[in-house]
Design an enzyme around this catalytic site. Structure first.
Site: not given
Ligand code: ATR
Length: 284
Positions: A20, A67, A71, A92, A107, A131, A135
């Site tokens: 961090s 974190t 969370k 957070n 955030d 995504g 986040a």
């Molecule tokens: P964070 O808390 O940082 O948002 P997370 O909850 O693990 O992390 O979410 C990761 C995001 O990245 C998800 O939307 C994931 O898509 P999936 O729901 O389909 O898994 C996306 N992600 C990770 N690897 C990916 C890839 N190779 N292509 C497209 N999306 C991806």
């Protein structure tokens, strides 16, 4: 800020926390304002979360950041949850106040400030968010708060985007329209903001989607990547002449907001930004 004879502490609760940048950012802020306090790392396994949160009631504790992976699960351990944190479904920031633990989420504020800074008064109406993890929850809430007319979440696993969109409270003036992954390039033609909230880009040079998506964006579009560094995506956007923003302003502004909740003082944002940049440069 509570009166206390010893040194005040605040810390980061998560697992892992070692990477961090927050201690550097907040300790610089304490120093800049002459506050006798220290930001610590508090690595906490799931089994120890309850005890760790309870310990925040101790005298001399200013509060905490929370974190991954705590969370969401921290919410029922707290006494009061802010509207924003409830809407996002994650905290957070924790602040002890009059014997109660308050949970908040800064955030969305951090992203919102970073967005407002780059838009500089320009009205944007349609945003594409790629995504559907932790986040993107904060990003969607922030775009809703900023009054975007249409927010389009797209995720590789579409069901997760549907669930996420369904869990956010509706707003009169914002439509949240989940679209399929293969519609990305087509959607890109008509958005003013594109946010990469996937975990791609944190490591390596991978792109979250084909470059044709960047090619399709309007000339005045802004591209956000929530990682704290230049990514292949941001470089491709800059090369096309688009505004490209990394996650550093969001990090600093969410930190500034948390700092203000803990201390009641105006955060020294420039000192915080400089501290993060210095630590990043040291790590390269
Ligand atoms: P964070 O808390 O940082 O948002 P997370 O909850 O693990 O992390 O979410 C990761 C995001 O990245 C998800 O939307 C994931 O898509 P999936 O729901 O389909 O898994 C996306 N992600 C990770 N690897 C990916 C890839 N190779 N292509 C497209 N999306 C991806």
């Amino acid at each position: 800020m509570a009166q206390f004879g010893g040194r005040l502490v605040v810390g980061l609760i998560g697992d892992p926390v070692e990477h961090s940048l927050s201690p550097h950012m907040h300790n610089a802020a304490f120093e800049a304002l002459g506050i006798e306090a220290r930001y610590e790392l508090w690595p906490t396994a799931a089994a120890d979360l309850g005890a760790r949160v309870e310990s925040l009631r101790r005298l001399g504790t200013l509060g905490a950041n929370v974190t991954v992976p705590h969370k969401q699960v921290a919410i029922p351990l707290l006494d009061v949850i802010s509207d924003t944190a409830r809407r996002i479904g994650a905290v957070n920031t924790i602040v002890p106040r009059d014997g109660e633990l308050h949970g908040d989420n800064t955030d969305a504020f951090g992203f919102g400030r970073s967005l407002a800074e780059v838009l500089a008064g320009r009205v944007a109406s349609r945003a594409l968010v790629v995504g559907a993890g932790g986040a993107s929850r904060a990003v969607l809430a922030s775009l809703q708060e900023a009054g975007f007319g249409e927010i389009v979440p797209v995720n590789r696993t579409q069901g997760k985007a549907d669930t996420l969109a369904g869990s956010l409270d509706g707003s009169e003036w914002t439509a949240i329209l989940v679209n399929p992954w293969n519609a990305l390039a087509e959607l890109a033609h008509s958005v003013s903001v594109l946010v990469n909230a996937t975990s791609i880009g944190w490591h390596g040079e991978d792109l979250p989607f084909d470059l044709e998506v960047i090619a399709a964006l309007p000339d005045d579009a802004v591209v956000f990547d929530l990682t704290y560094r230049s990514t292949a995506l941001l470089r491709a956007a800059s090369k096309r002449g688009l505004k490209a923003v990394d996650g550093l302003p969001m990090l600093v502004y969410q930190g500034a907001r948390s700092f203000e909740l803990w201390t009641g003082r105006t955060a020294p944002v420039d000192s915080m930004r400089q501290a993060v940049l210095a630590e990043q440069a040291r790590r390269v």
